[in-house]
Design a protein around this motif. Structure first.
Motif, short mmCIF file in Angstrom:
data_model
loop_
_atom_site.label_atom_id
_atom_site.label_comp_id
_atom_site.label_asym_id
_atom_site.label_seq_id
_atom_site.Cartn_x
_atom_site.Cartn_y
_atom_site.Cartn_z
N ILE A 134 70.29 104.16 -22.99
CA ILE A 134 70.08 102.73 -22.78
C ILE A 134 70.30 102.01 -24.11
CG2 ILE A 134 68.42 100.91 -22.16
CD1 ILE A 134 69.13 102.53 -19.74
N VAL A 135 71.24 101.05 -24.12
CA VAL A 135 71.56 100.29 -25.33
C VAL A 135 70.88 98.92 -25.31
CG1 VAL A 135 73.46 99.24 -26.64
CG2 VAL A 135 73.77 101.45 -25.56
N LYS A 136 70.80 98.34 -24.11
CA LYS A 136 70.25 96.99 -24.01
C LYS A 136 69.67 96.76 -22.62
CE LYS A 136 71.63 92.34 -25.40
NZ LYS A 136 72.74 91.51 -25.85
N VAL A 137 68.51 96.07 -22.59
CA VAL A 137 67.91 95.63 -21.33
C VAL A 137 68.29 94.16 -21.19
CG1 VAL A 137 65.79 95.33 -20.02
CG2 VAL A 137 66.00 97.26 -21.59
N LEU A 138 69.00 93.80 -20.12
CA LEU A 138 69.56 92.46 -19.98
C LEU A 138 68.69 91.48 -19.20
CD1 LEU A 138 73.18 93.65 -19.19
CD2 LEU A 138 72.31 92.85 -21.38
N VAL A 139 67.60 91.97 -18.59
CA VAL A 139 66.75 91.11 -17.76
C VAL A 139 65.30 91.26 -18.21
CG1 VAL A 139 66.02 90.64 -15.39
CG2 VAL A 139 68.33 91.45 -15.82
N ASP A 140 64.57 90.15 -18.23
CA ASP A 140 63.15 90.18 -18.57
C ASP A 140 62.35 90.72 -17.39
OD1 ASP A 140 63.56 89.02 -21.08
OD2 ASP A 140 63.45 86.99 -20.26
N ASP A 141 61.23 91.36 -17.70
CA ASP A 141 60.34 91.89 -16.68
C ASP A 141 59.84 90.76 -15.79
OD1 ASP A 141 59.02 94.01 -15.42
OD2 ASP A 141 57.18 93.64 -16.56
N SER A 142 59.72 91.02 -14.51
CA SER A 142 59.22 90.07 -13.50
C SER A 142 60.16 88.89 -13.29
CB SER A 142 57.82 89.56 -13.86
OG SER A 142 56.94 90.63 -14.03
N SER A 143 61.44 89.06 -13.57
CA SER A 143 62.42 87.99 -13.39
C SER A 143 63.18 88.18 -12.08
CB SER A 143 63.45 87.99 -14.53
OG SER A 143 62.82 87.73 -15.74
N PRO A 144 63.58 87.08 -11.44
CA PRO A 144 64.42 87.22 -10.25
C PRO A 144 65.82 87.68 -10.63
CG PRO A 144 64.06 84.90 -10.77
CD PRO A 144 63.25 85.69 -11.74
N VAL A 145 66.41 88.53 -9.81
CA VAL A 145 67.77 89.00 -10.05
C VAL A 145 68.61 88.80 -8.79
CG1 VAL A 145 67.21 90.70 -11.83
CG2 VAL A 145 67.17 91.40 -9.45
N GLU A 146 69.90 88.64 -9.00
CA GLU A 146 70.86 88.47 -7.92
C GLU A 146 71.57 89.79 -7.64
OE1 GLU A 146 71.42 85.61 -6.22
OE2 GLU A 146 69.88 84.60 -7.39
N PHE A 147 72.25 89.86 -6.51
CA PHE A 147 73.08 91.02 -6.20
C PHE A 147 74.17 91.16 -7.26
CE2 PHE A 147 77.03 92.59 -4.29
CZ PHE A 147 76.63 93.87 -3.97
N ASP A 148 74.37 92.36 -7.75
CA ASP A 148 75.42 92.69 -8.72
C ASP A 148 75.18 92.10 -10.11
OD1 ASP A 148 77.59 94.42 -8.79
OD2 ASP A 148 79.05 92.79 -8.70
N GLN A 149 73.96 91.65 -10.39
CA GLN A 149 73.63 91.12 -11.72
C GLN A 149 73.42 92.29 -12.68
OE1 GLN A 149 70.34 88.38 -11.83
NE2 GLN A 149 70.06 88.61 -14.03
N PRO A 150 74.01 92.23 -13.87
CA PRO A 150 73.81 93.30 -14.85
C PRO A 150 72.33 93.42 -15.27
CG PRO A 150 75.68 91.94 -15.46
CD PRO A 150 74.98 91.25 -14.33
N LEU A 151 71.82 94.66 -15.29
CA LEU A 151 70.43 94.91 -15.65
C LEU A 151 70.32 95.63 -17.00
CD1 LEU A 151 69.17 96.25 -12.20
CD2 LEU A 151 69.01 93.91 -13.07
N PHE A 152 71.16 96.65 -17.20
CA PHE A 152 71.12 97.46 -18.41
C PHE A 152 72.53 97.74 -18.90
CE2 PHE A 152 67.48 98.78 -15.79
CZ PHE A 152 66.44 98.68 -16.68
N LEU A 153 72.66 97.95 -20.21
CA LEU A 153 73.91 98.47 -20.78
C LEU A 153 73.61 99.91 -21.21
CD1 LEU A 153 75.33 95.61 -23.03
CD2 LEU A 153 76.07 96.32 -20.78
N VAL A 154 74.52 100.81 -20.83
CA VAL A 154 74.34 102.23 -21.11
C VAL A 154 75.54 102.75 -21.88
CG1 VAL A 154 74.03 104.53 -20.07
CG2 VAL A 154 73.01 102.52 -18.98
N ASP A 155 75.25 103.49 -22.96
CA ASP A 155 76.30 104.16 -23.74
C ASP A 155 76.49 105.55 -23.15
OD1 ASP A 155 78.07 105.17 -25.59
OD2 ASP A 155 76.73 104.92 -27.32
N PRO A 156 77.63 105.81 -22.50
CA PRO A 156 77.82 107.09 -21.82
C PRO A 156 78.10 108.26 -22.78
CG PRO A 156 79.79 105.76 -21.62
CD PRO A 156 78.77 104.92 -22.31
N SER A 157 78.38 107.98 -24.05
CA SER A 157 78.75 109.08 -24.96
C SER A 157 77.55 109.88 -25.41
CB SER A 157 79.46 108.52 -26.18
OG SER A 157 78.71 107.52 -26.80
#
Length: 157
Positions: A134-157
């Motif tokens: 996990i590189v970045k958390v893009l949403v604050d806790d207890s926040s509303p989210v939409e369909f297909d909204q980015p939540l996390f950035l992940v470094d696959p390497s």
């Protein structure tokens, strides 16, 4: 109020569905009107009474957002995005007294639960479809989210 706060306010108003919002503070007046596909922002800033008049440069919001997002996209291009599969409320923990599922720097595997999204009083565990860090958390806790909204950035390497 800086330009970043104004941009966040514009995004919030656009998502809320309000057609017009007026904000007046000591030295600034902001009116945000939203239409079907267009957001109009009017900013009037008065000079402070005790100081000399200052020039206010207003840059169109779309230009700022486009340049900021293109710079951000180029930096984040090497990461994989974990997106919300449903509309609901995003929670980073299984319960208020429990630790977060994942933190920045956490190693995850395919199938690991990364968050919970509550929709219609049902708590849906969201599992990672990829392995990485996990590189970045893009949403604050207890926040509303939409369909297909980015939540996390992940470094696959």
């Amino acid at each position: 109020m800086d330009i970043k706060e104004i941009q966040n306010l514009i995004k919030f108003v656009a998502k809320s569905g309000a057609s017009e919002v007026k904000l007046e503070m000591e030295d600034i007046k902001i009116t945000i009107k939203t239409g079907s596909e267009k957001t109009e922002t009017t900013i009037v800033q008065a000079a402070p009474i005790a100081s000399a008049p200052q020039a206010v440069n207003i840059i169109p919001t779309q230009t700022l957002e486009a340049s900021a997002s293109s710079k951000k996209e180029s930096e984040d291009a090497k990461y994989i995005t974990v997106k919300s599969p449903i509309i609901g409320t995003f929670y980073r923990k299984p319960a208020p007294d429990k630790p977060n599922f994942v933190e920045v720097g956490s190693e995850i595997s395919s199938g690991d639960v990364v968050c919970v999204i509550e929709a219609m009083k049902l708590f849906n565990e969201i599992e990672s479809e990829i392995s990485g860090k996990i590189v970045k958390v893009l949403v604050d806790d207890s926040s509303p989210v939409e369909f297909d909204q980015p939540l996390f950035l992940v470094d696959p390497s």
